[in-house]
Structure formats: C-alpha cells, structure tokens
Design a protein around this motif. Structure first.
Motif, PDB file in Angstrom:
ATOM      1  N   GLU A   1       0.690  -1.169   0.155  1.00  0.00           N
ATOM      2  CA  GLU A   1      -0.122   0.060  -0.055  1.00  0.00           C
ATOM      3  C   GLU A   1       0.791   1.313   0.169  1.00  0.00           C
ATOM      4  O   GLU A   1       1.912   1.046   0.718  1.00  0.00           O
ATOM      5  CB  GLU A   1      -0.983  -0.020   1.268  1.00  0.00           C
ATOM      6  CG  GLU A   1      -2.031  -1.106   1.229  1.00  0.00           C
ATOM      7  CD  GLU A   1      -1.503  -2.393   1.625  1.00  0.00           C
ATOM      8  OE1 GLU A   1      -0.106  -2.629   1.963  1.00  0.00           O
ATOM      9  OE2 GLU A   1      -2.353  -3.288   1.789  1.00  0.00           O
ATOM     10  N   PHE A   2       0.333   2.404  -0.958  1.00  0.00           N
ATOM     11  CA  PHE A   2       1.235   3.419  -0.779  1.00  0.00           C
ATOM     12  C   PHE A   2       0.678   4.413   0.104  1.00  0.00           C
ATOM     13  O   PHE A   2      -0.409   4.752   0.659  1.00  0.00           O
ATOM     14  CB  PHE A   2       1.037   4.296  -2.283  1.00  0.00           C
ATOM     15  CG  PHE A   2       1.233   3.351  -3.375  1.00  0.00           C
ATOM     16  CD1 PHE A   2       2.483   2.622  -3.480  1.00  0.00           C
ATOM     17  CD2 PHE A   2       0.371   3.254  -4.463  1.00  0.00           C
ATOM     18  CE1 PHE A   2       2.720   1.858  -4.594  1.00  0.00           C
ATOM     19  CE2 PHE A   2       0.695   2.498  -5.380  1.00  0.00           C
ATOM     20  CZ  PHE A   2       1.867   1.613  -5.439  1.00  0.00           C
ATOM     21  N   ASP A   3       1.785   5.042   0.892  1.00  0.00           N
ATOM     22  CA  ASP A   3       1.463   6.018   1.930  1.00  0.00           C
ATOM     23  C   ASP A   3       1.510   7.440   1.297  1.00  0.00           C
ATOM     24  O   ASP A   3       2.505   7.792   0.409  1.00  0.00           O
ATOM     25  CB  ASP A   3       2.494   6.089   3.013  1.00  0.00           C
ATOM     26  CG  ASP A   3       2.372   4.845   3.968  1.00  0.00           C
ATOM     27  OD1 ASP A   3       1.225   4.544   4.264  1.00  0.00           O
ATOM     28  OD2 ASP A   3       3.210   4.137   4.329  1.00  0.00           O
ATOM     29  N   LEU A   4       0.293   8.309   1.496  1.00  0.00           N
ATOM     30  CA  LEU A   4       0.439   9.682   1.137  1.00  0.00           C
ATOM     31  C   LEU A   4       0.560  10.461   2.441  1.00  0.00           C
ATOM     32  O   LEU A   4      -0.445  10.434   3.311  1.00  0.00           O
ATOM     33  CB  LEU A   4      -0.953   9.954   0.132  1.00  0.00           C
ATOM     34  CG  LEU A   4      -1.228   8.872  -0.785  1.00  0.00           C
ATOM     35  CD1 LEU A   4      -2.609   9.209  -1.429  1.00  0.00           C
ATOM     36  CD2 LEU A   4      -0.093   8.566  -1.607  1.00  0.00           C
ATOM     37  N   TYR A   5       1.198  11.706   2.181  1.00  0.00           N
ATOM     38  CA  TYR A   5       1.373  12.518   3.454  1.00  0.00           C
ATOM     39  C   TYR A   5       1.709  13.969   3.165  1.00  0.00           C
ATOM     40  O   TYR A   5       2.383  14.293   2.229  1.00  0.00           O
ATOM     41  CB  TYR A   5       2.089  11.992   4.535  1.00  0.00           C
ATOM     42  CG  TYR A   5       3.649  11.717   4.169  1.00  0.00           C
ATOM     43  CD1 TYR A   5       4.614  12.643   4.223  1.00  0.00           C
ATOM     44  CD2 TYR A   5       4.065  10.542   3.569  1.00  0.00           C
ATOM     45  CE1 TYR A   5       5.818  12.537   3.807  1.00  0.00           C
ATOM     46  CE2 TYR A   5       5.497  10.028   2.974  1.00  0.00           C
ATOM     47  CZ  TYR A   5       6.425  11.286   3.195  1.00  0.00           C
ATOM     48  OH  TYR A   5       7.660  11.091   2.852  1.00  0.00           O
ATOM     49  N   GLY A   6       1.373  15.158   4.012  1.00  0.00           N
ATOM     50  CA  GLY A   6       1.666  16.374   3.620  1.00  0.00           C
ATOM     51  C   GLY A   6       1.529  17.181   4.927  1.00  0.00           C
ATOM     52  O   GLY A   6       1.780  16.694   6.027  1.00  0.00           O
ATOM     53  N   PRO A   7       1.443  18.613   4.762  1.00  0.00           N
ATOM     54  CA  PRO A   7       1.440  19.535   5.690  1.00  0.00           C
ATOM     55  C   PRO A   7       0.543  19.291   6.906  1.00  0.00           C
ATOM     56  O   PRO A   7      -0.468  18.556   6.661  1.00  0.00           O
ATOM     57  CB  PRO A   7       1.348  20.825   5.155  1.00  0.00           C
ATOM     58  CG  PRO A   7       1.431  20.646   3.742  1.00  0.00           C
ATOM     59  CD  PRO A   7       1.122  19.203   3.458  1.00  0.00           C
TER      60      PRO A   7
ATOM     61  N   PRO B   1      -2.169  -2.281  -4.187  1.00  0.00           N
ATOM     62  CA  PRO B   1      -1.953  -2.037  -5.416  1.00  0.00           C
ATOM     63  C   PRO B   1      -2.291  -3.229  -6.417  1.00  0.00           C
ATOM     64  O   PRO B   1      -1.909  -4.477  -6.127  1.00  0.00           O
ATOM     65  CB  PRO B   1      -0.611  -1.369  -5.399  1.00  0.00           C
ATOM     66  CG  PRO B   1      -0.079  -1.168  -4.110  1.00  0.00           C
ATOM     67  CD  PRO B   1      -1.051  -2.051  -3.455  1.00  0.00           C
ATOM     68  N   THR B   2      -2.670  -2.921  -7.736  1.00  0.00           N
ATOM     69  CA  THR B   2      -2.707  -3.820  -8.872  1.00  0.00           C
ATOM     70  C   THR B   2      -1.615  -3.756  -9.612  1.00  0.00           C
ATOM     71  O   THR B   2      -1.449  -2.553 -10.218  1.00  0.00           O
ATOM     72  CB  THR B   2      -4.085  -3.822  -9.383  1.00  0.00           C
ATOM     73  OG1 THR B   2      -5.015  -4.320  -8.322  1.00  0.00           O
ATOM     74  CG2 THR B   2      -3.977  -5.072 -10.491  1.00  0.00           C
ATOM     75  N   CYS B   3      -0.752  -4.636  -9.849  1.00  0.00           N
ATOM     76  CA  CYS B   3       0.510  -4.537 -10.933  1.00  0.00           C
ATOM     77  C   CYS B   3       0.115  -4.913 -12.253  1.00  0.00           C
ATOM     78  O   CYS B   3      -0.075  -6.102 -12.275  1.00  0.00           O
ATOM     79  CB  CYS B   3       1.899  -4.979 -10.278  1.00  0.00           C
ATOM     80  SG  CYS B   3       2.017  -4.203  -8.664  1.00  0.00           S
ATOM     81  N   THR B   4       0.333  -4.183 -13.074  1.00  0.00           N
ATOM     82  CA  THR B   4       0.133  -4.444 -14.593  1.00  0.00           C
ATOM     83  C   THR B   4       1.465  -4.384 -15.366  1.00  0.00           C
ATOM     84  O   THR B   4       2.199  -3.340 -15.319  1.00  0.00           O
ATOM     85  CB  THR B   4      -0.710  -3.697 -15.290  1.00  0.00           C
ATOM     86  OG1 THR B   4      -2.141  -3.684 -14.618  1.00  0.00           O
ATOM     87  CG2 THR B   4      -1.062  -4.056 -16.650  1.00  0.00           C
ATOM     88  N   LYS B   5       1.671  -5.629 -16.232  1.00  0.00           N
ATOM     89  CA  LYS B   5       3.080  -5.481 -16.635  1.00  0.00           C
ATOM     90  C   LYS B   5       3.081  -4.749 -18.200  1.00  0.00           C
ATOM     91  O   LYS B   5       2.238  -4.644 -18.887  1.00  0.00           O
ATOM     92  CB  LYS B   5       3.164  -6.801 -17.153  1.00  0.00           C
ATOM     93  CG  LYS B   5       4.666  -7.366 -17.822  1.00  0.00           C
ATOM     94  CD  LYS B   5       4.984  -8.832 -18.346  1.00  0.00           C
ATOM     95  CE  LYS B   5       4.934  -9.503 -17.011  1.00  0.00           C
ATOM     96  NZ  LYS B   5       5.388 -10.951 -17.544  1.00  0.00           N
ATOM     97  N   VAL B   6       4.142  -3.867 -18.155  1.00  0.00           N
ATOM     98  CA  VAL B   6       4.425  -2.962 -19.322  1.00  0.00           C
ATOM     99  C   VAL B   6       5.259  -3.931 -20.415  1.00  0.00           C
ATOM    100  O   VAL B   6       5.085  -3.917 -21.542  1.00  0.00           O
ATOM    101  CB  VAL B   6       5.100  -1.861 -18.854  1.00  0.00           C
ATOM    102  CG1 VAL B   6       5.541  -0.819 -20.054  1.00  0.00           C
ATOM    103  CG2 VAL B   6       4.268  -0.952 -17.929  1.00  0.00           C
TER     104      VAL B   6
END
Length: 252
Positions: free
Chosen positions: A73-79, A89-94
């Motif tokens: 899971e991605f962490d998002l943070y700010g002021p 997340p779901t990973c899709t191959k490029v």
C-alpha cells in the motif's frame, strides 16, 4: 483516509500504531529494483471541495531485471500531519522488466478531519517487490499538489451594450474551507479577465485583475464585439485552478 491530526478524535491503539508506520521506516533496497515514475490522479494535482468524496488514484511504475511482482500500500502525506494510505495496488506488466502498480484511496472532506493547513505539497512513499526477491522502499518517491477546490463567478454588464462603450465585469474568487465545510473568499489573488469572441474556439487574456481582501473582483473593458467574458485563476500549490463560466454580451 487517516489524518495524523485527528488522532485525538479517532483515538485507539490501532490508529496510533498505523500512524507511526511511515516515520519508523527509511529508504532501503536490495538488488536493482527502481521506481521510474509516480503519477497521482493523472496530473499530480488533487482538488478537494467541501461536500463530495474524491477517489485519489496513485500509479507507481517500477523496473527490475526479473520483473515486478507486487507493491505494498502507498502512503500519502503532507502538511499539518495529513496522511492517507491506499488499498493494495494492482500491478500491470508493461514489459518483461517493468510494471505499473496502481491503487486508490477515497478522501471525504466531511469525515476525514482535513484542516486548511493540510493543503500544499504531499508526498508518496512506495514499497515495490521484484520476482527475484529484490525490493525497493522509497520515501518521497513522488509528490503532488493537494488543493482546496476553487470557484469563480463572473457578471458582465450592461447587456446589451453599444460598441465602444464601457463594460463592467464583476465576480468573486472563493475556495473550499475544509474546517467549516463552506466556500470562503480567497483575497489578494491575481486573476485574468478573458474574452472569447462569438464564433471563436478559445479565450484570450485581456488583463490581470487582483481580487480584494474578500476575493471580490471588479474591472472594466471596452465593448468591441459579441462574445463572452470570464475570469480565470491559474491556481497554486494549495488551491486549484478554476475558470468561471463565460457571461455572454451582445454588442450593438
């Protein structure tokens, strides 16, 4: 969404434990895994109003010689201790070595205890795992603007007007107040007065106008042809860009 500043409201050991996670870790890696791109909501700008929940999409592109297996899971943070965590997340191959991992989180101004000071530059922390057990943990892997939604109004008068006469254009610039859940005047900001001639496909800028301390706008221009006037605000890190709907004038 979880907001660090809301610990006193949310309470409980679970919230305190979850909020401690980002601070407890640091950049780390094993092998040749790299993050090559981070995109939030398509343009790295997230605009939040006062009433509707917004789903924020985060995409992290990573590469490894063995290919990408998964991401945490991605962490998002700010002021002002603003903090949110996405779903898995779901990973899709490029291609054989590269994948884009995507996840989202819903942010609701009515329930997530946002403060106005939460607006500004936010960061994305990401952990990516490769097929050969390589991994990369990257703090501030990407950044985006977390913005208070803006609104603009416009009124051009008189209508109709004779060619060569003066037109007065008024309006107001406001932005979301996440603490009161209302929109309030955004004062002392520069806003462009724009005009689109009838039949034209785009607006052109006539002048720059500065809002008063309460966000009110007033200026004059000369009537030259039928068309529409509007105000347009370019936005900044804390407040979204916004343009008023055009107000048409009939020039006789």
């Amino acid at each position: 969404m979880r907001i660090r500043a809301s610990v006193a409201v949310v309470g409980g050991a679970l919230a305190l434990s979850a909020l401690a996670v980002p601070a407890a870790q640091a950049d780390g890696s094993q092998g040749d895994t790299k993050i090559t791109k981070v995109v939030v909501d398509g343009d790295n700008k997230v605009s939040i109003g006062t009433s509707s929940a917004v789903t924020v999409k985060v995409s992290v592109t990573a590469t490894d010689n063995s290919g990408i297996k998964s991401a945490d899971e991605f962490d998002l943070y700010g002021p002002d201790n603003g903090y949110a965590t996405t779903g898995k997340p779901t990973c899709t191959k490029v291609n054989a070595t590269t994948s884009t991992c995507t996840a989202s989180v819903k942010i609701d101004p009515k329930t997530d205890y946002l403060t106005n000071k939460s607006a500004g530059t936010w960061y994305v922390d990401a952990w990516v795992n490769a097929n050969d057990d390589d991994y990369l943990w990257k703090e501030k892997a990407g950044s985006f603007s977390f913005q208070r939604a803006g609104k603009l109004t416009v009124n051009a008068s008189p209508e109709p007007v004779k060619k060569g006469r003066t037109i007065t254009v008024t309006g107001a610039l406001t932005r979301a107040n996440w603490e009161s859940l209302k929109y309030g005047g955004y004062g002392s900001q520069s806003v462009q007065l724009q005009f689109k001639k009838k039949g034209a496909s785009a607006y052109t800028t006539l002048k720059t106008v500065k809002a008063d301390s309460k966000g009110n706008l007033k200026t004059t221009t000369t009537a030259t042809a039928d068309g529409s006037y509007r105000f347009s605000f370019a936005g900044n890190t804390s407040t979204s860009a916004v343009s008023a709907a055009g107000d048409a004038i009939d020039v006789q």
